[in-house]
Structures are given as C-alpha cells and as structure tokens.
Design an enzyme around this catalytic site. Structure first.
Site, short mmCIF file in Angstrom:
data_model
loop_
_atom_site.label_atom_id
_atom_site.label_comp_id
_atom_site.label_asym_id
_atom_site.label_seq_id
_atom_site.Cartn_x
_atom_site.Cartn_y
_atom_site.Cartn_z
N TYR A 11 42.67 12.42 48.71
CA TYR A 11 43.23 11.88 47.46
C TYR A 11 43.28 10.36 47.45
O TYR A 11 43.68 9.76 46.46
CB TYR A 11 44.67 12.41 47.29
CG TYR A 11 45.53 12.12 48.51
CD1 TYR A 11 46.12 10.89 48.67
CD2 TYR A 11 45.67 13.06 49.51
CE1 TYR A 11 46.86 10.60 49.80
CE2 TYR A 11 46.41 12.79 50.64
CZ TYR A 11 47.00 11.56 50.78
OH TYR A 11 47.73 11.28 51.90
N GLY A 12 42.86 9.71 48.54
CA GLY A 12 43.03 8.26 48.63
C GLY A 12 41.74 7.55 49.00
O GLY A 12 40.71 7.70 48.35
N THR A 13 41.80 6.80 50.10
CA THR A 13 40.69 5.94 50.49
C THR A 13 39.46 6.68 50.99
O THR A 13 38.42 6.07 51.17
CB THR A 13 41.14 4.93 51.56
OG1 THR A 13 41.51 5.64 52.75
CG2 THR A 13 42.31 4.08 51.08
N LEU A 14 39.57 7.99 51.18
CA LEU A 14 38.41 8.77 51.63
C LEU A 14 37.55 9.29 50.47
O LEU A 14 36.44 9.79 50.69
CB LEU A 14 38.86 9.96 52.49
CG LEU A 14 39.32 9.60 53.90
CD1 LEU A 14 40.07 10.77 54.53
CD2 LEU A 14 38.15 9.18 54.76
N GLU A 86 43.82 9.20 60.31
CA GLU A 86 45.17 9.37 59.74
C GLU A 86 46.26 9.28 60.80
O GLU A 86 47.43 9.44 60.49
CB GLU A 86 45.25 10.71 59.00
CG GLU A 86 44.20 10.89 57.93
CD GLU A 86 44.29 9.91 56.76
OE1 GLU A 86 45.15 9.02 56.77
OE2 GLU A 86 43.47 10.04 55.84
#
Length: 154
Positions: A11-14, A86
């Site tokens: 949901y983010g930087t990936l 992570e």
C-alpha cells in the site's frame, strides 16, 4: 508458478511508481508477480510519518479508510527480502487480511502494519492511498529509521 508462493498486499512505497518498487523487480531478491489492484476489506488508518515521510498502516482495524494498494504473489526469497525491508518483526509486524480485488473477489494477503504506535499517530491525516509527493517526499534514508522514531514524530 512460484514455488511456495505467498500473496502480499502493498500500500506504500512498494507500489508501482513509488520509491521502493525496485525491491519487487530485482531478480536477486527473488520473484514477484503482480496480480492486480485491491483494497482492504476492513478499514485501517494509513498515515505518513516520521522525518522520513514513511507510510504507516496502523493496526487499528475499523478506523480510517479501505486502503488501496497492489497484490503480489512472491516466492520465499522475495518474502524474506520484504521482511528485511520492513524490519519484521522488530519494526513492522505482518498479518493476513482480506483484500477485495478489482474483480470483487475476497482473497487473503499478508499485510505489513505497525502494532505499537503512539496514539498521536491517529491524529495525523488519514489517507486511503499513498503516493510519494514533493510536499512530503519519502526519504531514502529510511534504513536509519527505527521504532523509536514513531514516539518522536510530530
């Protein structure tokens, strides 16, 4: 296709077009296959925080928004690399959550989230979809980030 594959919801930087997507495309990290876009079946608070402007999915189901992201099937090697990125389980935790696909199908995916966070994080702007922006640029120094940064976040 992938040996011992797991589904992961990012949901983010990936996500594609975001600063850490290269982790999913580097062959030396293992294999990842894009399955589609989706959103969390449960609502969660998603905030951008710390001096590194990191997106944090806070473990407070029922609050916030249905979070938009992407679903990947990853092999064991890639799953290990994602755990490394992570800092699982020291920083982020992960759990399986129901994700609603674009085809309206519910599937189980691993999701990385923050379990131990200061309540003041919930006062931040809650977003449904993360995008790196010039106003809140993601810092490539994220590897210097630690759980203690959450406590000092303004």
């Amino acid at each position: 296709m992938l040996r011992m594959a797991s589904r992961v919801f990012v949901y983010g930087t990936l996500k594609r077009g975001e600063p850490n997507h290269h982790w999913l495309t580097k062959k030396e990290n293992g294999q990842a296959r894009f399955l589609g876009r989706g959103k969390t079946a449960a609502k969660f608070p998603l905030v951008v925080g710390t001096r590194y402007n990191i997106p944090f999915l806070l473990a407070r189901p029922g609050e916030g928004n249905h979070i938009e992201g992407e679903i990947y099937e990853v092999d064991v090697a890639m799953f290990g690399k994602l755990d490394q990125l992570e800092d699982y389980p020291q920083y982020y935790d992960r759990e399986e959550q129901a994700i609603l696909t674009e085809q309206n199908e519910n599937i189980q995916c691993w999701v990385y989230l923050i379990r131990n966070f200061p309540e003041k994080m919930l006062a931040k702007k809650l977003i449904a979809s993360y995008h790196n922006t010039p106003e809140q640029p993601y810092s490539e120094n994220y590897l210097n980030s630690s759980p203690e940064d959450l406590a000092t976040d303004e």
